[in-house]
Enzyme design. Structure first.
Site, PDB file in Angstrom:
ATOM      1  N   GLU A   1       0.837  -1.209   0.000  1.00 15.82           N
ATOM      2  CA  GLU A   1       0.000   0.000   0.000  1.00 15.82           C
ATOM      3  C   GLU A   1       0.870   1.258   0.000  1.00 15.82           C
ATOM      4  O   GLU A   1       0.580   2.238  -0.677  1.00 15.82           O
ATOM      5  CB  GLU A   1      -0.901   0.026   1.250  1.00 15.82           C
ATOM      6  CG  GLU A   1      -2.102  -0.914   1.197  1.00 15.82           C
ATOM      7  CD  GLU A   1      -3.194  -0.397   0.275  1.00 15.82           C
ATOM      8  OE1 GLU A   1      -2.937  -0.239  -0.923  1.00 15.82           O
ATOM      9  OE2 GLU A   1      -4.314  -0.175   0.764  1.00 15.82           O
TER      10      GLU A   1
ATOM     11  N   THR B   1      -5.993   7.836  -3.859  1.00  9.74           N
ATOM     12  CA  THR B   1      -6.068   7.862  -2.392  1.00  9.74           C
ATOM     13  C   THR B   1      -5.267   9.047  -1.839  1.00  9.74           C
ATOM     14  O   THR B   1      -5.716   9.744  -0.919  1.00  9.74           O
ATOM     15  CB  THR B   1      -5.516   6.535  -1.825  1.00  9.74           C
ATOM     16  OG1 THR B   1      -6.384   5.487  -2.265  1.00  9.74           O
ATOM     17  CG2 THR B   1      -5.493   6.536  -0.308  1.00  9.74           C
TER      18      THR B   1
HETATM   19  N1  HSE Z   1      -8.727   4.339   4.838  1.00  8.29           N
HETATM   20  C1  HSE Z   1      -8.184   4.736   3.562  1.00  8.29           C
HETATM   21  C2  HSE Z   1      -8.680   6.115   3.215  1.00  8.29           C
HETATM   22  C3  HSE Z   1      -8.618   3.760   2.520  1.00  8.29           C
HETATM   23  O1  HSE Z   1      -9.876   6.361   3.367  1.00  8.29           O
HETATM   24  O2  HSE Z   1      -7.884   6.967   2.793  1.00  8.29           O
HETATM   25  C4  HSE Z   1      -8.027   4.024   1.182  1.00  8.29           C
HETATM   26  O3  HSE Z   1      -6.915   3.240   0.984  1.00  8.29           O
END
Ligand code: HSE
Length: 307
Positions: free
Chosen positions: A128, A181
């Site tokens: 990630e 993201t």
């Molecule tokens: N928890 C993360 C976000 C998930 O909302 O940015 C996306 O990878």
């Protein structure tokens, strides 16, 4: 074993109130990955279909994870992989997480001393980080553990697998735009009001309780996000209309899946899910924006070995 094919599920992270700490795996969509043992050490990507992703092993989330695992396990063999993406990167359904978690799970099957699910989650978090710059655990933990998960702590990492009420069904719409993201995290505040924090952590407690007690009303009341959704929803065209119409059609709650643009709605049972699907579909058909939708049960087991 010289060859393995797996299914790595898409995941819905945050689940409204649980930013970076709650997630669940879905059944309907995911990636397929193959792993072939090679005598030559290291990792090689032989084919990627379904999305335009890097072949550079240090930039691809899956191969970066495999390289790290093989090196740390001091493996005397290598792995060649193929990746078939069943859904798009930038959808908010944990695309990089499916690749990273699938890679960790797949390679583990070839090792004599296998890693635990928690250790696999840590390896996948590295993927990630490679893909989106942050080592977030909610998507990868949901993909690896399956079902509903709570990332109770990041330092040290602690993941708790939660029960899933039998009738829980998810409807999701993926408007055909991509949100990185990194960009969706950049719009978030660095400080929040105490009152909002109180509302949010009370809702996380309510949501977790509802999963243990099969209390759909409590689940519905708890699917509220006063911290992240207000800042991110502007990135998603017609978010408010979709949410309102999904709730009016009987959804228990609706929110942004991960960092978006996918919007998810949780429903009690298939009949309700079909009503909500129709309401969301007719809302989006009027917008002129392309979209894909699915209905899915929560995937209880996460990764699946296909052959
Ligand atoms: N928890 C993360 C976000 C998930 O909302 O940015 C996306 O990878």
């Amino acid at each position: 074993m010289d060859y393995l094919k797996i299914f790595a599920p898409a995941t819905v992270a945050n689940v409204s109130c649980g930013f970076d700490s709650l997630g669940f795996a879905v059944d309907a969509i995911g990636d397929e990955m193959t792993f072939t043992k090679t005598s030559e050490k290291g990792v090689k990507i032989t084919n990627i279909t379904g999305a335009d992703l890097p072949y550079d092993v240090d930039k691809n989330a899956a191969s970066a994870v495999i390289k790290k695992m093989l090196s740390e396990a001091k493996a005397d063999f290598g792995i060649a992989i193929t990746i078939h993406k069943g859904f798009s990167p930038g959808s908010g359904l944990g695309s990089s997480a499916a690749s990273a978690a699938g890679a960790a799970f797949g390679v583990n099957q070839f090792l004599t001393k296998q890693y635990s699910l928690l250790e696999l989650t840590k390896f996948a978090m590295f993927g990630e980080e490679v893909a989106c710059g942050s080592a977030i655990a909610d998507n990868v933990a949901a993909a690896i553990y399956g079902g509903f998960v709570l990332v109770r702590s990041y330092e040290p990492l602690e993941v708790i697998k939660l029960p899933v009420p039998e009738a829980l069904t998810v409807v999701a719409i993926h408007p055909q735009i991509a949100i990185k993201t990194k960009d969706a995290r950049a719009v978030l505040p660095t400080e929040i009001a105490l009152q909002d924090a109180v509302t949010q952590w009370a809702n996380v407690g309510g949501l977790v309780t509802s999963l243990f007690t099969n209390d759909y009303d409590l689940l519905s009341n708890s699917l509220v996000d006063v911290i992240v959704e207000p800042f991110r929803k502007g990135l998603i065209p017609f978010f408010d209309e979709v949410k309102t119409n999904a709730l009016n059609a009987g959804a228990l709650g609706a929110g942004i899946s991960g960092s978006g643009p996918t919007i998810f709605a949780l429903c009690k049972g298939e009949k309700s899910a079909k009503d909500v699907y129709k309401a969301i579909e007719s809302t989006y058909k009027k917008t002129g924006i392309g979209f894909e939708m699915f209905i899915s049960k929560i995937n209880p087991e996460g990764m699946k070995i296909i052959k």
